[in-house]
Design a protein around this motif. Structure first.
Motif, short mmCIF file in Angstrom:
data_model
loop_
_atom_site.label_atom_id
_atom_site.label_comp_id
_atom_site.label_asym_id
_atom_site.label_seq_id
_atom_site.Cartn_x
_atom_site.Cartn_y
_atom_site.Cartn_z
N ILE A 1 -16.62 26.14 100.89
CA ILE A 1 -16.95 27.13 99.99
C ILE A 1 -18.35 27.65 99.97
CG2 ILE A 1 -17.27 27.60 97.41
CD1 ILE A 1 -14.87 25.89 96.57
N GLY A 2 -19.44 26.54 100.19
CA GLY A 2 -20.63 27.03 100.48
C GLY A 2 -20.73 27.73 101.63
N SER A 3 -20.24 27.42 102.77
CA SER A 3 -20.58 27.93 103.94
C SER A 3 -19.83 29.28 104.18
CB SER A 3 -19.80 26.92 105.07
OG SER A 3 -20.08 25.54 104.67
N ARG B 1 -16.06 22.00 98.81
CA ARG B 1 -17.21 22.49 98.22
C ARG B 1 -18.18 22.96 99.33
NH1 ARG B 1 -17.33 24.16 93.09
NH2 ARG B 1 -19.70 24.43 93.01
N ILE B 2 -18.16 22.05 100.49
CA ILE B 2 -19.15 22.49 101.68
C ILE B 2 -18.55 23.61 102.25
CG2 ILE B 2 -19.88 21.71 103.90
CD1 ILE B 2 -19.71 18.90 102.76
N ILE C 1 -19.73 31.28 101.51
CA ILE C 1 -20.51 32.38 100.92
C ILE C 1 -21.60 32.55 101.70
CG2 ILE C 1 -21.68 32.92 98.81
CD1 ILE C 1 -20.00 30.82 97.14
N PHE C 2 -22.10 31.60 102.44
CA PHE C 2 -23.14 31.65 103.15
C PHE C 2 -22.95 32.45 104.37
CE2 PHE C 2 -25.81 30.19 106.76
CZ PHE C 2 -27.24 30.42 106.05
N LEU D 1 -20.51 36.88 95.67
CA LEU D 1 -19.50 36.97 96.88
C LEU D 1 -18.72 38.13 96.86
CD1 LEU D 1 -18.40 35.04 98.97
CD2 LEU D 1 -17.03 34.23 97.55
N PHE E 1 -12.27 31.27 95.62
CA PHE E 1 -12.55 30.16 94.83
C PHE E 1 -11.81 29.35 94.28
CE2 PHE E 1 -16.58 28.20 93.20
CZ PHE E 1 -17.50 28.67 93.92
N ALA F 1 -22.95 36.23 102.83
CA ALA F 1 -24.26 36.78 102.45
C ALA F 1 -25.00 36.90 103.78
CB ALA F 1 -24.88 35.76 101.66
N SER F 2 -24.72 36.25 104.79
CA SER F 2 -25.58 36.47 105.82
C SER F 2 -25.01 36.99 107.15
CB SER F 2 -26.14 35.03 106.29
OG SER F 2 -26.42 34.02 105.49
N ALA G 1 -21.90 32.54 91.96
CA ALA G 1 -21.46 32.56 93.18
C ALA G 1 -20.20 33.70 93.33
CB ALA G 1 -20.99 30.98 93.71
N GLU H 1 -15.41 16.96 98.34
CA GLU H 1 -16.78 17.39 98.55
C GLU H 1 -16.75 18.36 99.76
OE1 GLU H 1 -16.60 14.11 98.04
OE2 GLU H 1 -17.61 14.72 96.02
N ILE H 2 -15.84 18.10 100.48
CA ILE H 2 -15.74 18.74 101.91
C ILE H 2 -15.20 20.26 101.59
CG2 ILE H 2 -14.25 19.19 103.92
CD1 ILE H 2 -15.62 17.06 104.66
#
Ligand SMILES: Nc1ncnc2c1ncn2[C@@H]1O[C@H](COP(=O)(O)OP(=O)(O)OP(=O)(O)O)[C@@H](O)[C@H]1O
Ligand SMILES: Nc1ncnc2c1ncn2[C@@H]1O[C@H](COP(=O)(O)OP(=O)(O)OP(=O)(O)O)[C@@H](O)[C@H]1O
Ligand SMILES: [Mg+2]
Ligand SMILES: [Mg+2]
Lengths: 515, 344, 317, 337
Positions: free
Chosen positions: D298-300, D295-296, D302-303, D258, D273, D306-307, D254, D292-293
């Motif tokens: 972080i994921g968002s 991680r969400i 990167i998303f 990124l 990160f 990337a997008s 990731a 978890e929030i």
């Protein structure tokens, strides 16, 4: 040809790409049953215009009428629906699929839920018989020659019932025979009332087959003439904007010592257990161009790969200046003085995402100059690249621009510059002018002749006999991986003997079909 | 990806959690929103740092947290936990509680040894307590368990219950702590039924129920009728396999671990459990701190004698006879007549 | 012999989820989209299956509830796949990155929801209504074969069906031909009027559905609940099986079976006394080492769909 | 965040406070960044040669294990011991990577499969070696490495309020530079990039594609191995025989993506990160936001990075005009042919 309703009318088509107007207010009429040639330099905008007609691009301005009705072609599906078919400059075939699968793709006959393969094969056979387009529906496209792939492309459009056919440089990759066949087919199609747009750089073909010619320069139409009322040099002048010389001075000279000596070379890779290259022997001397004629797929690729060290020899010997190089890796052969202009410039010749500079030292034998102590000397490389670019007139936005951004002709010039600047003993040139416009071809031919004058040995592989005759000192013919014989281009100007040599074997080879 | 599990596995069910996982979202925790305040006069504060298993590991972390919750309810202390997600979290997390002025901070698990030593040395005035590992510092109290003794007793149950004389042991990883279970269990079986054969399978992971299930299936297929698990989350797979066999009309047993697992998996397949009473220990030590009786520098070892390990109160699936035997052996161990091995 | 039948039986339980997920990968990659996110889609499927089954059994639908769970799993996998498809196909984002993101998001979101729904618990409650093994009348009585193949979970039978069905779809129907064309040469497909975007969406969505089914299978046959470690690496093994199986449903079946067999074998070995003398770690390595050896020794190089990994941009030449 | 019912201001406040609040936290944040910086570099480097190194996890473990062995079994003066441990760990990580490269180059094994398999094998091999040779009876972790092999920086730790400071992050920064130099300033880097962009052309130009794969994976593995090395020599000083890896290799993917596989990008990716990860503990402790929030989040992030197409899509007309203006005059005549 009597005046009939135009089946296609393009009016004021304009298409801009970032930084360039590819089509600038282009208008064009295609009549029923007509073969309409489209002529223009590399990058003039021919493919773009046709892509617009076929629905792959949307025009920024202008309108399209098909059979008198204004239409919006927003995708290939729509174009097909309107009866338009296109044979693309770069084939659009799915390699691992069979010929039949490629042809029926998108309009598959079905039985229940399954594809009715038998019926598909049958229909393909029928069509192929009807137009004399010989193909085997059951073989995979990746296993057939370029000429055959072309036929598959044509069958694809016919299968879809196209009435308007666009051929984008269909002859660039064909052999003489194949071109003759294609011309025949074009006439037959036109005779059946189909309307055809033909893009080609070869004036001879235009003169031979077309009814009308439209010339495009830098995105604009510079003229539209009836073929009967023009000639080759007029067309060339309209296209390039200056006079083009078709004559090439080939000075007589005595060849020097033997540079390349190949003895009984055998290379694996043929179909069904045969050898792709079978006991080939040949020699080339300094200052000599040996032309190798033959139908595509008769061992030329494998021979070149064996010479450049990309493919191992099963047996036989390759010697350069008397030194055995049969087992040397590519790197060492480059060091020993072999340069090559590959057939597929984008796949084997360039790293498209490298800058022009970086590409200019690809495979260089002077690594210590550009990488002193293992580190890259950017200045030295740029200077070197700039020099080459200037000398060979490679047009780009600068040596720091990506190779990808260059036009095909300029990409080819860059490769030639690089390979010749290496001062090779032997130059292996495969289809060096494929897809180039007349101006660019002229340039490449001059450079090859110049290399010859400088005493380089050149192996020229081409599917175009004209080119071979024009450049070669000797021509040998390869078929089925074997050398069939030799002709002297000076004495023996008749196509028949050479054609027989190419075809004599080809008739044995189911794949070739050039009989 | 693969899960982070660099953990002590100081308990059989030390299910490690991935770095991506498990954290408290405990909006209910009353202490949560309270500002940090030195506990000088007011409420006492007790914190705990879990190992990678997280607070819901159904094992010692969870037991410890339950004990602290009881402390909050019964004694009005303010409690809070933090879940480690990787080994390097131990030190900063312990430090968090110290900085926040907590009166006692628990480190749960074997791997807290180094971290607790470091932080305890840095903060000589803060108090710490540890489960499953011992640190010899004046401000640290350590609690250990004699898992081998409890395992011996369930071994006795298994040895007397088996019909096929084939018994299985499924371990998480072949680690010394887990081998203590294995050793005690084998000794217990051998003591009452020398003919019974104990097959051992370490599945290599505390986190893979699918491997546990596969291991159980293989054992049951081979004729074993009882399996003792000490495999953390992988043990779930053993229970699943047993329950499915039970539903299909085949009688097989599982012996649970750490807690009375019949409460979770029901009595159909749970023969009994080897309990490790982390909760009681945590409650007791914490309470002492509340009462100002912290025994820093001490290591307590809880075995059968101390009631730190043993069978659950109710064992509906074990006959009275067998339970009597269990009692006998229990007394022998307590009295020292029997020395239970710690390694197989 | 009976032992061997048991061995095959266990293998099939273990392999079923892998087969589903890897089959999913076949559809996605055949359409030209890499799917590193299988792991995440399995996680989503596992979570939803657990939740669905749980509430269904709560509502009294004992018998039907695992099937409801399966459907929920499929739906959840598809949902994550939709995200993947939107990003990779519509927006043309890098397929590998998106896959990695899906893995991160799926785990975080599902865990967050579990904690949210079950008052902070790290996992869902255990399910009562999971699948049980079903013997297929008649077939199950065939000696050896019956025990080996026909005494298993409904999901395993589903795998038996889905493998040839997928092969049929891919290699015998217009849909399959077009899907594969899109993955091999989107330009060619586009010029014959095939909607590349649509087919890629479908490919990715099917992969999500199947991966979700894989996740559901693990919950409903193996773990009986969902927690952070329910899916721990199976998605990646499925990718390995997908490549090992050469993007072919039967190949995938073989690869997943092989991998399951290697796992079962290692448990099987522990039944014998000599196993005590083999260091445990060597047993753990066995499946992975075996796979590697087979690949290095026998299989040789593989070639996937040519266009996989590249967004299709018709204006790019 | 709002959706989760948490106060975002309080949460991010807590995050910032956590990361930049005290020198201790800054130090510990750097510690969080270190391993993913290394695995990020590893993944990014391999990507440049067209190899997807999903095996940084295994290389990390092997590097760590090798360093542990040298740290414990060999006794040398400090100026030799620590460097030797670093070197051996790095090399072993590199060899583990090279094995993957070899399998790809000469046995045709797809690197993704072999790397997944090698990750597990590394894990178990490491456990076996540790348990057999280093871990004492009744223990699960190794004894501490010799003081001479330690790469902790004591004075810096003191200065940073007791945070664990070591050479890792500094060597990591050097590696960022090395990555750049290797790839864009050397002959090997030139070859490597050529292979990454177009292996066919590279081969035709006489570059040995097979050895390039192996060299690339060797270097990639060395980066990952270094991550493991510093976790032992700098942070823990011992190693735990464990059943699963830390997952840094996957976070590395990731981070690399990124950062666009560019060293500076990777550095920023790792910082982002690391900050979010360490800060999430603060959000968790102070504002009670579940990790978890984060991680969400972080994921968002990167998303969306990337997008970027999503944004481009919205701004397309505007961008087009700007690009056209910019390119006006440039004589790029496209890629005909
Ligand atoms: N001129 C070149 N062009 C492309 N690749 C090369 C060239 N020279 C060497 N290589 C390749 O570079 C890689 C590194 O080779 P190596 O380090 O042995 O080169 P070298 O011997 O240091 O080069 P030199 O002889 O120029 O100093 C090998 O893959 C080799 O095949
Ligand atoms: N998708 C595109 N994006 C940007 N520029 C493009 C694109 N397609 C074509 N062009 C540019 O538009 C011009 C016309 O290209 P086109 O391919 O139509 O030329 P052509 O006449 O077919 O040339 P050739 O004879 O080489 O095939 C060229 O400068 C080309 O670089
Ligand atoms: Mg063109
Ligand atoms: Mg062009």
């Amino acid at each position: 040809m009597e005046q009939s309703v135009p089946v296609v009318e393009l009016k004021g088509i304009t298409k801009r790409f970032p930084g360039i107007v590819a089509n600038d207010d282009i208008s064009l009429e295609l009549r029923k049953g007509e073969i309409h040639a489209l002529l223009g330099e590399n990058g003039a905008g021919k493919s773009t215009l046709m892509s617009i007609l076929f629905g792959l691009y949307q025009p920024d301005e202008g309108e399209i009428r098909v059979n008198g009705k204004q239409v919006k072609i927003d995708g290939a599906g729509k174009a097909i629906e309107l009866g338009i078919g296109m044979v693309h400059q770069h084939f659009k075939l799915v390699q691992p699929f069979t010929v039949a699968e490629n042809i029926v793709l998108g309009v598959e006959p079905v039985r229940g839920l399954s594809i009715h393969l038998k019926q598909a094969n049958e229909r393909v056979r029928e069509l192929s018989a009807r137009y004399g387009l010989k193909v085997d529906p059951l073989v995979k496209v990746e296993d057939i020659t370029v000429g055959m792939q072309q036929r598959v492309e044509i069958l694809k459009t016919l299968y879809r019932g196209a009435e308007i056919l666009i051929f984008d440089e269909p002859t660039a990759v064909l052999t003489v025979q194949e071109i003759q066949e294609l011309m025949q087919i074009l006439r037959q199609l036109a005779g059946e009332g189909k309307s055809i747009i033909l893009i080609t750089h070869k004036l001879k073909e235009i003169m031979e087959v077309s009814d009308r010619v439209t010339i495009i320069r830098r995105g604009k139409v510079v003229g539209s003439v009836r073929t009967a009322e023009t000639n080759e040099s007029q067309l060339a002048e309209m296209m390039v904007g200056r006079r083009v010389s078709f004559q090439l001075e080939k000075e007589k000279r005595e060849p020097g010592p033997v540079v390349l000596e190949v003895e009984g070379l055998t290379v694996a890779g043929g179909e069904r257990g045969t050898h792709a290259v079978d006991e080939v022997s040949l020699t080339i001397r300094a200052g000599e161009i040996l032309g190798l004629a033959g139908v595509d797929g008769n061992g030329q690729h494998e021979l070149v790969e064996a010479l450049t060290g990309l493919r191992p020899a099963l047996s036989g010997k390759i010697a350069l200046n008397g030194t055995d190089i049969t087992r040397l890796p590519t790197r060492a052969r480059i060091e020993a003085g072999i340069s090559s202009i590959p057939e597929d410039r984008q796949k084997h010749g360039l790293v498209l995402d490298f800058t022009l500079s970086e590409n200019m030292i690809l495979g260089t034998s002077e690594r210590n100059r550009f990488f002193p102590g293992g580190f890259l000397n950017e200045k030295e490389i740029d200077t070197y690249a700039k020099k080459l670019v200037e000398e060979f007139d490679v047009r780009s936005a600068g040596v720091q621009s990506r190779a990808r951004s260059l036009s095909g002709g300029n990409q080819q010039k860059a490769i030639i510059a690089r390979e010749l600047e290496r001062h090779p003993q032997l130059l292996v040139a495969v289809q060096p002018t494929r897809g180039l416009d007349i101006g660019a071809i002229e340039f490449v031919h001059e450079r090859l002749m110049q290399a010859r004058s400088e005493g380089k040995a050149i192996l020229l592989i081409s599917y175009e006999l004209d080119e071979l005759y024009k450049l070669s000192d000797r021509i040998q013919v390869i078929s089925g991986g074997r050398i069939m014989g030799e002709v002297n281009p000076e004495l023996d100007e008749d196509d028949d003997k050479i054609g027989l040599m190419m075809a004599g074997q080809a008739s044995k080879d189911q794949g070739g079909g050039a009989a | 990806g693969k899960k982070a599990n660099n953990e002590g596995a100081s308990s059989p069910s030390a299910s490690a959690s991935p770095s991506e996982s498990a954290a408290p979202s405990e909006p209910a925790s009353p202490s949560a929103s309270e500002p940090a305040s030195p506990s000088a006069g007011g409420t006492k504060k007790v914190g705990m740092v879990t190992d990678l298993g997280g607070v819901h590991d159904k094992s010692f972390n969870q037991q410890a947290w339950e004990a602290l919750q009881k402390l909050e309810k019964d004694d009005g202390a303010s409690v809070k936990y933090q879940e480690s997600k990787k080994d390097s979290d131990y030190i900063p997390f312990l430090s968090n509680f110290v900085k926040d002025g907590y009166d006692l901070t628990w480190g749960i698990g074997f791997l807290f040894q180094e971290a607790a030593t470091t932080v305890a040395k840095q903060n000589p005035n803060a108090k710490f307590a540890l489960i499953d590992t011992s640190v010899d510092l004046p401000n640290v109290e350590s609690v250990l368990f004699k898992e081998n003794e409890g395992s011996f007793l369930v071994g006795v149950v298994a040895g007397l219950t088996t019909k096929s004389n084939k018994i299985g042991f499924v371990g998480g990883m072949k680690l010394p702590v887990i081998q203590k279970f294995e050793a005690g269990f084998k000794a217990g079986v051998a003591a009452v039924n020398p003919d019974a054969k104990v097959t051992v399978n370490y599945v290599g992971d505390f986190n893979k129920p699918d491997l546990g299930k596969l291991a159980a299936a293989t054992m049951y297929d081979a004729g074993n009728d009882i399996i003792f698990i000490a495999a953390g989350g992988s043990g779930n797979g053993v229970f699943t396999e047993a329950k499915q066999r039970f539903k299909a009309g085949k009688k097989v047993w599982v012996i649970g671990v750490d807690k009375d697992q019949s409460l979770e998996f029901g009595n159909d397949v749970t023969l009994t459990s080897m309990m490790k009473k982390v909760d009681e220990a945590v409650y007791k030590v914490s309470k002492e701190v509340l009462n100002g009786q912290f025994q820093g520098g001490k290591t307590v070892e809880l075995g059968l004698a101390e009631g730190g390990v043993g069978l659950p109160k109710d064992n509906p699936n074990v006959s009275a006879e067998i339970l009597k035997k269990v009692d006998e052996y229990s007394q022998k161990i307590v009295s020292g007549d029997i020395k239970v091995p710690t390694a197989p | 012999m009976a032992m061997l039948a048991d061995l095959i039986n266990s293998t099939l339980v273990f392999s079923a989820a892998l087969i589903f997920a890897a089959l999913g990968g076949v559809f996605s990659e055949r359409s030209g989209v890499f799917n590193i996110g299988l792991e995440g889609m399995m996680t989503g499927g596992a979570f939803a299956a657990a939740i669905g089954t749980y509430y269904m059994q709560d509502a009294g639908g004992e018998g039907a509830s695992p099937w409801i769970g399966v459907l929920c799993g499929i739906a959840a996998g598809t949902l994550f796949a939709l995200l993947h498809a939107y990003a990779t196909v519509s927006v043309k984002a890098d397929q590998t990155i998106v896959g990695v993101v899906i893995n991160i998001l799926a785990l975080a979101i599902t865990l967050y929801l579990v904690k949210f729904m079950f008052e902070g618990a790290g996992d869902t409650p255990l399910l009562d209504a999971t699948f049980a093994k079903v013997a297929i009348p008649g077939l199950a009585d065939i000696p050896f074969i019956g025990q080996a193949l026909f005494n298993n979970y409904p999901t395993t039978y589903l795998a038996y069906v889905l493998v040839p069905l997928s092969a049929y779809l891919l290699f015998r129907t217009p849909f399959g031909l077009r899907l594969r064309a899109v993955g091999e040469h989107p330009g060619a497909a586009d010029t014959v009027g095939i909607n590349v975007t649509k087919y890629r969406y479908v490919g990715v969505l099917i992969s999500g559905a199947l991966a979700g089914l894989g996740g559901a299978t693990i919950v409903l046959t193996t773990t009986s609940n969902f927690s952070h470690n329910t899916i721990s690496g199976q998605g990646f093994i499925a990718i390995a099986a997908l490549i090992f199986g050469r993007w072919n449903p039967y190949g995938v079946f073989g690869a997943a079976f092989f991998f399951g067999l290697a796992q079962a074998l290692r448990n099987f070995i522990t039944q014998f006394d000599f196993a005590a003398h083999i260091p445990n770690e060597f047993l753990y390595m066995l499946p992975y080492v075996l796979t590697l050896l087979v690949l290095a020794g026998v299989v040789g190089s593989v070639r996937g769909p040519s266009a996989a990994g590249q967004p299709y941009d018709p204006s790019k030449r | 965040m709002l959706l989760g019912g948490f106060d975002p201001i309080a949460a991010y406040g807590a995050l910032i406070r956590k990361v930049f609040g005290t020198s201790y936290d800054i130090g510990e944040t750097m510690l969080t960044i270190t391993p993913i910086l290394f695995t990020g570099l590893a993944v990014g480097f391999a990507f440049r040669a067209g190899v997807f190194n999903i095996g940084a996890d295994g290389q990390y473990i092997i590097g760590m294990t090798a360093a542990t062995f040298v740290g414990i079994k060999i006794h040398l003066p400090a100026f030799l011991h620590a460097p030797l441990a670093v070197l051996v760990g790095m090399l072993c990580g590199g060899l583990w990577g090279a094995l993957c490269g070899y399998l790809k180059a000469y046995r045709g094994v797809h690197e993704v499969i072999s790397a997944i398999m090698l990750n597990w094998i590394a894990l178990y091999l490491s456990t076996f070696l540790l348990m057999k040779f280093l871990v004492a009876e009744g223990q699960q972790k190794t004894p501490n490495i010799d003081e001479t092999a330690s790469l902790s920086i004591g004075w810096l730790s003191k200065a940073m309020g007791g945070a664990r400071m070591d050479w890792g992050i500094w060597i990591g920064l050097i590696c960022v530079g090395l990555f750049y130099i290797l790839l864009w300033r050397t002959k090997q880097g030139y070859d490597l990039r050529a292979v990454g962009f177009n292996a066919d052309a590279a081969r035709a130009a006489g570059i040995n594609v097979k050895t390039t794969f192996i060299k690339t994976m060797m270097i990639s593995g060395m980066f990952a191995g270094l991550g493991g090395v510093f976790s032992v020599l700098g942070v823990f000083h011992y190693q735990v025989a464990s059943g699963a890896s830390e997952g840094y290799g996957f976070d590395g993917i990731a981070v690399a993506l990124l950062g666009g596989n560019h060293p500076v990008g990777i550095l920023f990716g790792a910082i982002l990160f690391g900050v979010l990860t360490y800060g999430s503990a603060g959000m968790n402790f102070d504002a009670n936001v579940p990790t978890e929030i984060v991680r969400i989040v972080i994921g968002s992030i990167i998303f969306f990075v990337a997008s970027h197409g999503i944004i481009t899509k919205l701004l397309k007309p505007l961008l087009n005009r700007r690009a056209a203006n910019k390119r006006k005059g440039a004589s790029a005549d496209g890629n005909a042919g």
